[in-house]
Design a protein around this motif. Structure first.
Motif, PDB file in Angstrom:
ATOM      1  N   ARG A 193      13.404 -10.751   0.980  1.00 29.52           N
ATOM      2  CA  ARG A 193      12.637 -10.604  -0.269  1.00 29.52           C
ATOM      3  C   ARG A 193      12.705 -11.892  -1.102  1.00 29.52           C
ATOM      4  NH1 ARG A 193      11.614  -5.779  -2.356  1.00 29.52           N
ATOM      5  NH2 ARG A 193      13.461  -4.893  -1.342  1.00 29.52           N
ATOM      6  N   GLU A 235       2.959  -9.471   2.611  1.00 30.14           N
ATOM      7  CA  GLU A 235       2.784  -8.282   1.793  1.00 30.14           C
ATOM      8  C   GLU A 235       2.686  -7.005   2.619  1.00 30.14           C
ATOM      9  OE1 GLU A 235       0.582 -10.932   1.272  1.00 30.14           O
ATOM     10  OE2 GLU A 235       1.510 -11.745  -0.524  1.00 30.14           O
ATOM     11  N   SER A 236       2.705  -7.116   3.929  1.00 28.26           N
ATOM     12  CA  SER A 236       2.547  -5.961   4.804  1.00 28.26           C
ATOM     13  C   SER A 236       3.663  -4.937   4.608  1.00 28.26           C
ATOM     14  CB  SER A 236       2.534  -6.418   6.264  1.00 28.26           C
ATOM     15  OG  SER A 236       2.514  -5.301   7.123  1.00 28.26           O
ATOM     16  N   GLU A 237       3.293  -3.663   4.551  1.00 30.84           N
ATOM     17  CA  GLU A 237       4.276  -2.586   4.427  1.00 30.84           C
ATOM     18  C   GLU A 237       5.176  -2.495   5.655  1.00 30.84           C
ATOM     19  OE1 GLU A 237       2.346   1.071   3.414  1.00 30.84           O
ATOM     20  OE2 GLU A 237       1.494   0.240   1.582  1.00 30.84           O
ATOM     21  N   THR A 238       4.754  -3.045   6.761  1.00 38.36           N
ATOM     22  CA  THR A 238       5.557  -3.062   7.981  1.00 38.36           C
ATOM     23  C   THR A 238       6.885  -3.769   7.753  1.00 38.36           C
ATOM     24  OG1 THR A 238       3.517  -3.151   9.282  1.00 38.36           O
ATOM     25  CG2 THR A 238       5.545  -3.767  10.407  1.00 38.36           C
ATOM     26  N   LEU A 239       6.911  -4.728   6.849  1.00 40.57           N
ATOM     27  CA  LEU A 239       8.112  -5.524   6.588  1.00 40.57           C
ATOM     28  C   LEU A 239       9.044  -4.913   5.553  1.00 40.57           C
ATOM     29  CD1 LEU A 239       6.412  -9.045   6.510  1.00 40.57           C
ATOM     30  CD2 LEU A 239       7.505  -7.902   8.449  1.00 40.57           C
ATOM     31  N   ASP A 240       8.640  -3.823   4.922  1.00 38.91           N
ATOM     32  CA  ASP A 240       9.438  -3.220   3.849  1.00 38.91           C
ATOM     33  C   ASP A 240      10.870  -2.913   4.271  1.00 38.91           C
ATOM     34  OD1 ASP A 240       7.344  -3.398   2.105  1.00 38.91           O
ATOM     35  OD2 ASP A 240       6.855  -1.254   2.124  1.00 38.91           O
ATOM     36  N   LYS A 241      11.074  -2.477   5.508  1.00 40.17           N
ATOM     37  CA  LYS A 241      12.423  -2.072   5.931  1.00 40.17           C
ATOM     38  C   LYS A 241      13.378  -3.246   6.152  1.00 40.17           C
ATOM     39  CE  LYS A 241      11.417  -1.515  10.869  1.00 40.17           C
ATOM     40  NZ  LYS A 241      11.466  -0.571  11.968  1.00 40.17           N
ATOM     41  N   LEU A 297      13.257  -6.157   4.035  1.00 41.47           N
ATOM     42  CA  LEU A 297      13.240  -7.019   2.846  1.00 41.47           C
ATOM     43  C   LEU A 297      14.627  -7.310   2.287  1.00 41.47           C
ATOM     44  CD1 LEU A 297      10.101  -5.752   0.918  1.00 41.47           C
ATOM     45  CD2 LEU A 297      10.342  -7.839   2.276  1.00 41.47           C
ATOM     46  N   ASP A 298      15.580  -6.407   2.503  1.00 41.61           N
ATOM     47  CA  ASP A 298      16.923  -6.619   1.967  1.00 41.61           C
ATOM     48  C   ASP A 298      17.899  -7.188   2.989  1.00 41.61           C
ATOM     49  OD1 ASP A 298      16.303  -5.770  -0.641  1.00 41.61           O
ATOM     50  OD2 ASP A 298      16.378  -3.683   0.013  1.00 41.61           O
TER      51      ASP A 298
END
Length: 68
Positions: free
Chosen positions: A5, A35-41, A43-44
């Motif tokens: 992130r 910005e893809s939601e695929t990368l949300d998991k 980000l941290d």
């Protein structure tokens, strides 16, 4: 180096990146923008290294991020 992130928010210009690949151990996640939601998991996750590559033939900019 910080988290994925932080890398996206502070070091990478999202308008320049065409393909993002995140390498987390044996898992590889690919997206067509930061910005893809695929990368949300991921980000941290902590970033160990990253590399930006430009393919002049195709006019594509690749971002590879390596996490632990």
């Amino acid at each position: 180096m910080g988290t994925v992130r932080n890398l996206f928010n502070n070091a990478i210009n999202s308008e320049e990146i065409d393909i993002v690949t995140i390498h987390c151990g044996s898992e590889i996640i690919q997206a067509d923008s930061i910005e893809s939601e695929t990368l949300d998991k991921v980000l941290d996750h902590e970033v160990m290294d990253y590399e930006v590559q430009y393919d002049a033939d195709e006019g594509i900019v690749y971002l590879d991020v390596y996490c632990n």
